[in-house]
Design an enzyme around this catalytic site. Sequence first.
Site, PDB file in Angstrom:
ATOM      1  N   THR A 225      16.737  -7.611   4.872  1.00 14.90           N
ATOM      2  CA  THR A 225      16.098  -7.072   6.065  1.00 14.90           C
ATOM      3  C   THR A 225      15.677  -8.194   6.994  1.00 14.90           C
ATOM      4  O   THR A 225      15.389  -9.308   6.552  1.00 14.90           O
ATOM      5  CB  THR A 225      14.863  -6.217   5.719  1.00 14.90           C
ATOM      6  OG1 THR A 225      14.347  -5.619   6.911  1.00 14.90           O
ATOM      7  CG2 THR A 225      13.767  -7.053   5.079  1.00 14.90           C
TER       8      THR A 225
ATOM      9  N   ASP B 153      17.622   1.481   3.274  1.00 17.39           N
ATOM     10  CA  ASP B 153      17.740   2.110   4.586  1.00 17.39           C
ATOM     11  C   ASP B 153      16.919   3.385   4.568  1.00 17.39           C
ATOM     12  O   ASP B 153      16.972   4.166   3.599  1.00 17.39           O
ATOM     13  CB  ASP B 153      19.194   2.424   4.927  1.00 17.39           C
ATOM     14  CG  ASP B 153      19.363   2.744   6.414  1.00 17.39           C
ATOM     15  OD1 ASP B 153      18.830   1.988   7.241  1.00 17.39           O
ATOM     16  OD2 ASP B 153      20.030   3.745   6.743  1.00 17.39           O
TER      17      ASP B 153
ATOM     18  N   PHE C 184       3.754   1.097  11.274  1.00 18.33           N
ATOM     19  CA  PHE C 184       4.795   0.767  12.239  1.00 18.33           C
ATOM     20  C   PHE C 184       5.783   1.918  12.304  1.00 18.33           C
ATOM     21  O   PHE C 184       5.680   2.891  11.557  1.00 18.33           O
ATOM     22  CB  PHE C 184       5.511  -0.543  11.847  1.00 18.33           C
ATOM     23  CG  PHE C 184       6.217  -0.496  10.511  1.00 18.33           C
ATOM     24  CD1 PHE C 184       7.569  -0.239  10.433  1.00 18.33           C
ATOM     25  CD2 PHE C 184       5.522  -0.735   9.328  1.00 18.33           C
ATOM     26  CE1 PHE C 184       8.232  -0.201   9.209  1.00 18.33           C
ATOM     27  CE2 PHE C 184       6.172  -0.704   8.098  1.00 18.33           C
ATOM     28  CZ  PHE C 184       7.528  -0.434   8.041  1.00 18.33           C
ATOM     29  N   GLY C 185       6.746   1.812  13.205  1.00 18.15           N
ATOM     30  CA  GLY C 185       7.741   2.870  13.323  1.00 18.15           C
ATOM     31  C   GLY C 185       7.125   4.189  13.760  1.00 18.15           C
ATOM     32  O   GLY C 185       6.351   4.258  14.716  1.00 18.15           O
TER      33      GLY C 185
ATOM     34  N   ASP D   1       5.007   5.969  12.031  1.00 15.73           N
ATOM     35  CA  ASP D   1       3.760   6.241  11.304  1.00 15.73           C
ATOM     36  C   ASP D   1       2.696   6.963  12.133  1.00 15.73           C
ATOM     37  O   ASP D   1       2.013   7.854  11.611  1.00 15.73           O
ATOM     38  CB  ASP D   1       3.180   4.944  10.745  1.00 15.73           C
ATOM     39  CG  ASP D   1       3.978   4.387   9.573  1.00 15.73           C
ATOM     40  OD1 ASP D   1       4.953   5.037   9.160  1.00 15.73           O
ATOM     41  OD2 ASP D   1       3.627   3.294   9.084  1.00 15.73           O
TER      42      ASP D   1
ATOM     43  N   LYS E 189       0.029   4.385   1.768  1.00 18.30           N
ATOM     44  CA  LYS E 189       1.472   4.180   1.806  1.00 18.30           C
ATOM     45  C   LYS E 189       1.977   3.521   0.528  1.00 18.30           C
ATOM     46  O   LYS E 189       3.047   3.869   0.015  1.00 18.30           O
ATOM     47  CB  LYS E 189       1.856   3.328   3.018  1.00 18.30           C
ATOM     48  CG  LYS E 189       1.694   4.035   4.352  1.00 18.30           C
ATOM     49  CD  LYS E 189       2.170   3.179   5.513  1.00 18.30           C
ATOM     50  CE  LYS E 189       3.671   3.032   5.530  1.00 18.30           C
ATOM     51  NZ  LYS E 189       4.150   2.282   6.711  1.00 18.30           N
TER      52      LYS E 189
ATOM     53  N   HIS F   4       7.713   7.048   0.879  1.00 16.64           N
ATOM     54  CA  HIS F   4       9.096   7.089   0.413  1.00 16.64           C
ATOM     55  C   HIS F   4       9.531   5.724  -0.111  1.00 16.64           C
ATOM     56  O   HIS F   4      10.233   5.619  -1.118  1.00 16.64           O
ATOM     57  CB  HIS F   4      10.005   7.523   1.565  1.00 16.64           C
ATOM     58  CG  HIS F   4       9.830   6.727   2.824  1.00 16.64           C
ATOM     59  ND1 HIS F   4       8.629   6.609   3.491  1.00 16.64           N
ATOM     60  CD2 HIS F   4      10.702   5.974   3.541  1.00 16.64           C
ATOM     61  CE1 HIS F   4       8.760   5.841   4.552  1.00 16.64           C
ATOM     62  NE2 HIS F   4      10.013   5.429   4.605  1.00 16.64           N
ATOM     63  N   ARG F   5       9.093   4.660   0.548  1.00 12.64           N
ATOM     64  CA  ARG F   5       9.465   3.296   0.123  1.00 12.64           C
ATOM     65  C   ARG F   5       8.756   2.926  -1.174  1.00 12.64           C
ATOM     66  O   ARG F   5       9.345   2.275  -2.049  1.00 12.64           O
ATOM     67  CB  ARG F   5       9.135   2.309   1.243  1.00 12.64           C
ATOM     68  CG  ARG F   5       9.732   0.925   1.042  1.00 12.64           C
ATOM     69  CD  ARG F   5       9.669   0.115   2.324  1.00 12.64           C
ATOM     70  NE  ARG F   5      10.553   0.677   3.347  1.00 12.64           N
ATOM     71  CZ  ARG F   5      10.138   1.145   4.518  1.00 12.64           C
ATOM     72  NH1 ARG F   5       8.864   1.108   4.845  1.00 12.64           N
ATOM     73  NH2 ARG F   5      11.007   1.635   5.387  1.00 12.64           N
TER      74      ARG F   5
END
Length: 248
Positions: free
Chosen positions: A56, A124, A207-208, A210, A230, A235-236
């Site tokens: 990444t 991803d 980020f993103g 969120d 988180k 999910h991560r």
Amino acid sequence: LKMFSFTVQVSTIQEKISALDTAEARLMGFSSPLIRGSGYKQTGRSNMTTQIWVSTFNSNKLIEIKSLLADLNSQVFCGADLKTFVSPEETASSFEGNARIKTQALFDAVAHLVSEPFWVLGEDSGLEVEALEKQPGVFSARYAGPDATDKSNLEKLIQDLKTKKTKNFSASFVTSLVAKNHKAEERVFSGQLKGSISLTPLGTGGFGYDPIFIPENENQSLAQLGPNFKNKFSHRAQVLKQFKTACF
């Protein structure tokens, strides 16, 4: 008894390391000539520590992944650490496909440099919104275009939902992790965090997407819930927990 004096030219460790090739320098526990950054720095690696390489260039994602892997006795590197590594084009139509592209690209770059156990991780992920037929999906990072920012992506998603005039705000964060080790053995893991979309950004953390994603059974966005939430439920977090359980 006669005393003899000898003049011996001794190079410094730094000078010796500079003469080593990339793999030799890394095996001695030093940053290699191919690693970004100035000079050489001893990493304090213990013998046979399993290295983890993350494919990444996303600094926010890397911080999150490093936090989730902190309990392992491993050094964590990323593609951005290699001067010669270029992020591959993500051309697959699925999260798993793009994750595999990332993993294979970095694996090819580090396999001949590292002579100790290692894993390469390609991940991803994206947001799937039911009312938008699971968009933005694999295009989540560039939903607003090739030069999209988090802000422009949020604005486009909110506008698209307003245009739909829908009452269905259900959505999921979905991720796929493809892991490949020094023996070229591959493992695939998947994770999902269900929730809904807020048409108003909430909170400044994360980020993103969120700030507009509210997980199931919660009344705050991921941006408001913060990293502790988180790191337990995202999910991560799910896929990295699977990876650690299966591979360590």
